[in-house]
Design a protein around this motif. Structure first.
Motif, PDB file in Angstrom:
ATOM      1  N   ILE A  15      50.184   0.218 -36.521  1.00  0.00           N
ATOM      2  CA  ILE A  15      50.915  -0.132 -35.358  1.00  0.00           C
ATOM      3  C   ILE A  15      50.491  -0.603 -34.229  1.00  0.00           C
ATOM      4  O   ILE A  15      49.103  -0.303 -33.929  1.00  0.00           O
ATOM      5  N   ASP A  16      50.913  -1.226 -33.309  1.00  0.00           N
ATOM      6  CA  ASP A  16      50.120  -1.613 -32.000  1.00  0.00           C
ATOM      7  C   ASP A  16      50.506  -0.650 -30.730  1.00  0.00           C
ATOM      8  O   ASP A  16      51.775  -0.076 -30.810  1.00  0.00           O
ATOM      9  N   ILE A  17      49.623  -0.468 -30.186  1.00  0.00           N
ATOM     10  CA  ILE A  17      49.564   0.650 -29.134  1.00  0.00           C
ATOM     11  C   ILE A  17      49.997  -0.076 -27.744  1.00  0.00           C
ATOM     12  O   ILE A  17      49.157  -0.726 -27.043  1.00  0.00           O
ATOM     13  N   SER A  18      51.532   0.064 -27.486  1.00  0.00           N
ATOM     14  CA  SER A  18      52.097  -0.424 -26.201  1.00  0.00           C
ATOM     15  C   SER A  18      52.480   0.494 -25.452  1.00  0.00           C
ATOM     16  O   SER A  18      52.494   0.460 -24.259  1.00  0.00           O
ATOM     17  N   ASP A  19      52.782   1.721 -25.981  1.00  0.00           N
ATOM     18  CA  ASP A  19      53.569   2.878 -25.015  1.00  0.00           C
ATOM     19  C   ASP A  19      52.466   4.086 -25.260  1.00  0.00           C
ATOM     20  O   ASP A  19      52.819   5.289 -24.515  1.00  0.00           O
ATOM     21  N   GLY A  20      51.179   3.863 -25.575  1.00  0.00           N
ATOM     22  CA  GLY A  20      50.518   5.165 -25.653  1.00  0.00           C
ATOM     23  C   GLY A  20      49.922   5.641 -26.955  1.00  0.00           C
ATOM     24  O   GLY A  20      50.710   5.533 -27.895  1.00  0.00           O
ATOM     25  N   LEU A  21      48.715   5.888 -27.287  1.00  0.00           N
ATOM     26  CA  LEU A  21      48.288   5.996 -28.606  1.00  0.00           C
ATOM     27  C   LEU A  21      49.038   7.234 -29.225  1.00  0.00           C
ATOM     28  O   LEU A  21      49.272   6.926 -30.500  1.00  0.00           O
ATOM     29  N   TYR A  31      44.598   9.078 -19.926  1.00  0.00           N
ATOM     30  CA  TYR A  31      44.411   7.413 -20.187  1.00  0.00           C
ATOM     31  C   TYR A  31      44.484   6.999 -21.602  1.00  0.00           C
ATOM     32  O   TYR A  31      45.148   6.220 -22.095  1.00  0.00           O
ATOM     33  N   VAL A  32      43.787   7.678 -22.476  1.00  0.00           N
ATOM     34  CA  VAL A  32      43.522   7.165 -23.753  1.00  0.00           C
ATOM     35  C   VAL A  32      44.596   7.530 -24.618  1.00  0.00           C
ATOM     36  O   VAL A  32      45.000   6.562 -25.428  1.00  0.00           O
ATOM     37  N   PHE A  33      45.346   8.643 -24.551  1.00  0.00           N
ATOM     38  CA  PHE A  33      46.247   9.155 -25.610  1.00  0.00           C
ATOM     39  C   PHE A  33      47.808   8.731 -24.892  1.00  0.00           C
ATOM     40  O   PHE A  33      48.709   8.788 -25.711  1.00  0.00           O
ATOM     41  N   ALA A  34      47.776   8.530 -23.591  1.00  0.00           N
ATOM     42  CA  ALA A  34      49.108   8.451 -23.068  1.00  0.00           C
ATOM     43  C   ALA A  34      49.162   7.174 -21.927  1.00  0.00           C
ATOM     44  O   ALA A  34      50.275   6.983 -21.313  1.00  0.00           O
ATOM     45  N   GLY A  35      48.266   6.308 -22.159  1.00  0.00           N
ATOM     46  CA  GLY A  35      48.089   5.460 -21.110  1.00  0.00           C
ATOM     47  C   GLY A  35      48.883   4.020 -21.302  1.00  0.00           C
ATOM     48  O   GLY A  35      49.790   3.683 -20.140  1.00  0.00           O
ATOM     49  N   GLY A  36      49.071   3.581 -22.601  1.00  0.00           N
ATOM     50  CA  GLY A  36      50.221   2.460 -22.766  1.00  0.00           C
ATOM     51  C   GLY A  36      49.287   1.090 -22.084  1.00  0.00           C
ATOM     52  O   GLY A  36      48.369   1.179 -21.560  1.00  0.00           O
ATOM     53  N   ASP A  37      50.172   0.010 -22.642  1.00  0.00           N
ATOM     54  CA  ASP A  37      50.033  -1.457 -22.112  1.00  0.00           C
ATOM     55  C   ASP A  37      48.416  -1.717 -22.671  1.00  0.00           C
ATOM     56  O   ASP A  37      47.873  -2.697 -22.270  1.00  0.00           O
ATOM     57  N   THR A  70      45.190  21.663 -25.704  1.00  0.00           N
ATOM     58  CA  THR A  70      46.594  22.009 -25.292  1.00  0.00           C
ATOM     59  C   THR A  70      47.446  20.948 -24.596  1.00  0.00           C
ATOM     60  O   THR A  70      48.514  21.248 -24.397  1.00  0.00           O
ATOM     61  N   GLN A  71      46.605  20.051 -24.257  1.00  0.00           N
ATOM     62  CA  GLN A  71      47.333  19.189 -23.387  1.00  0.00           C
ATOM     63  C   GLN A  71      48.219  18.215 -24.043  1.00  0.00           C
ATOM     64  O   GLN A  71      47.788  17.973 -25.210  1.00  0.00           O
ATOM     65  N   THR A  72      49.468  17.923 -23.537  1.00  0.00           N
ATOM     66  CA  THR A  72      50.344  17.254 -24.175  1.00  0.00           C
ATOM     67  C   THR A  72      50.568  15.858 -23.575  1.00  0.00           C
ATOM     68  O   THR A  72      50.170  15.749 -22.608  1.00  0.00           O
ATOM     69  N   PHE A  73      51.055  14.955 -24.518  1.00  0.00           N
ATOM     70  CA  PHE A  73      50.988  13.611 -23.964  1.00  0.00           C
ATOM     71  C   PHE A  73      52.074  12.926 -24.466  1.00  0.00           C
ATOM     72  O   PHE A  73      52.652  13.094 -25.677  1.00  0.00           O
ATOM     73  N   GLN A  74      52.985  12.434 -23.204  1.00  0.00           N
ATOM     74  CA  GLN A  74      54.238  11.712 -23.627  1.00  0.00           C
ATOM     75  C   GLN A  74      54.103  10.160 -23.441  1.00  0.00           C
ATOM     76  O   GLN A  74      53.452   9.550 -22.989  1.00  0.00           O
ATOM     77  N   SER A  75      54.855   9.622 -24.787  1.00  0.00           N
ATOM     78  CA  SER A  75      54.847   8.250 -25.002  1.00  0.00           C
ATOM     79  C   SER A  75      55.595   7.500 -23.852  1.00  0.00           C
ATOM     80  O   SER A  75      56.648   8.105 -23.245  1.00  0.00           O
TER      81      SER A  75
END
Length: 328
Positions: A209-215, A262-268, A318-323
């Motif tokens: 998959i390509d990472i456009s909205d966050g890993l 930044y790494v898990f929810a950054g996007g773009d 425990t940190q959550t990441f939103q796309s």
């Protein structure tokens, strides 16, 4: 600057070239494409809206590059070879200097990937760019989101997080040294679609998959489509991917939790996340070298659903990441 140029003059001057790969290109009501024998067509569309996807002051050359790059990234995730694209462009007015810069950035990336413009539309309105790209992939060899298997390794290309770092800096919420900002901004405004890597991974990767909205969010689409879960070591994902975001965190410009964001929810990012069996590690390394693209193994696929971030000492994050979601 000119407002006298008509729509068809604009198309002819800035967006028309003789068709080479297409059967019929710009100039008729439809373009005609003929896939090579044994090939399937891969098709993707993306839209860029001023103020939503890019800043109003972005240089037109880099905008032309990114407008096509985000589409080529989708082809990369499918393992496809780019062939052609269409361009639908809304412009508030005719600005020939802007058009020259935009078309130059567009053509430069298109030529680098042998992808020709075969049609589209122009109209007056708020700046809006919509590209549909066409590619070819050998029948039955397309990379899909649905093939990940338990015990597969998980990989990420490039340096996710850098684009989001640049975005925060440009928004004024984070101060960066000049050189680091320039490097991060290039990752935001001129991403490198991993087309060569995608092609090299055909027959090796089980899903991509390509990472456009966050890993985290985009990898979640693979997990859902494949009916599996995943375990990722966040320290590997943040420390071995030594990009601009990692350098900024190492310099103490923000805490570790921000680096994770930044790494898990950054996007773009427009990197590739993909899976492959452990037996294919040498083949993945070879694909990385062949495509001249950095890849990092960051975790593994598990049977139990869900994405788990667990470090080498067994400690859970425990940190959550939103796309990113345009309508959230």
């Amino acid at each position: 600057m000119s407002d006298r140029m008509g729509e068809f003059d604009l198309i002819a001057r800035y967006f028309t070239r003789p068709a080479k790969r297409a059967v019929l290109g710009v100039g008729d009501d439809c373009a005609l494409l003929q896939p090579a024998p044994g090939m399937q067509m891969a098709i993707s569309s993306d839209m860029l809206v001023e103020g939503r996807h890019f800043f109003a002051g972005v240089t037109p050359f880099t905008l032309g590059h990114k407008a096509l790059a985000v589409n080529l990234s989708d082809l990369a995730a499918c393992g496809a070879t780019p062939t052609a694209f269409t361009l639908a462009l809304a412009l508030p007015r005719v600005d020939e200097a802007w058009l020259q810069g935009f078309s130059s950035g567009l053509w430069a990336l298109a030529d680098a990937h042998g992808c020709e413009l075969i049609g589209g539309d122009t109209t007056q309105g708020p700046l809006n760019i919509c590209i549909t790209v066409f590619g070819e992939v050998p029948r039955g060899q397309a990379l899909l989101r649905s093939g990940a298997q338990a015990d597969d390794d998980i990989y990420i290309s490039g340096t996710p997080g850098d684009a989001r770092l640049a975005l925060d800096a440009l928004r004024g919420t984070l101060a960066l040294p000049t050189e680091l900002l320039a490097q991060a901004r290039a990752r935001l405004e001129q991403p490198s679609p991993r087309v060569a890597l995608g092609q090299a991974l055909r027959g090796i990767a089980t899903a991509a998959i390509d990472i456009s909205d966050g890993l985290a969010g985009d990898l979640g689409h693979v997990l859902e489509a494949s009916g599996v879960g995943a375990r990722i070591d966040p320290e590997i994902a943040t420390n071995l991917i030594a990009g601009c975001a990692h350098a900024a965190a190492a310099a103490g410009l923000f805490p570790y939790e921000k680096l994770l964001e930044y790494v898990f929810a950054g996007g773009d990012d427009y990197e590739l996340a993909f899976t492959a069996p452990p037996a294919a590690r040498q083949a993945v390394d070879a694909a990385s070298r062949k495509s001249q693209t950095q890849v990092t193994r960051i975790g593994s696929i598990e049977k139990a659903p869900g994405l788990r971030l667990v470090d080498a000492q067994g400690r859970s994050v425990t940190q959550t990441f939103q796309s990113f979601d345009h309508f959230a």
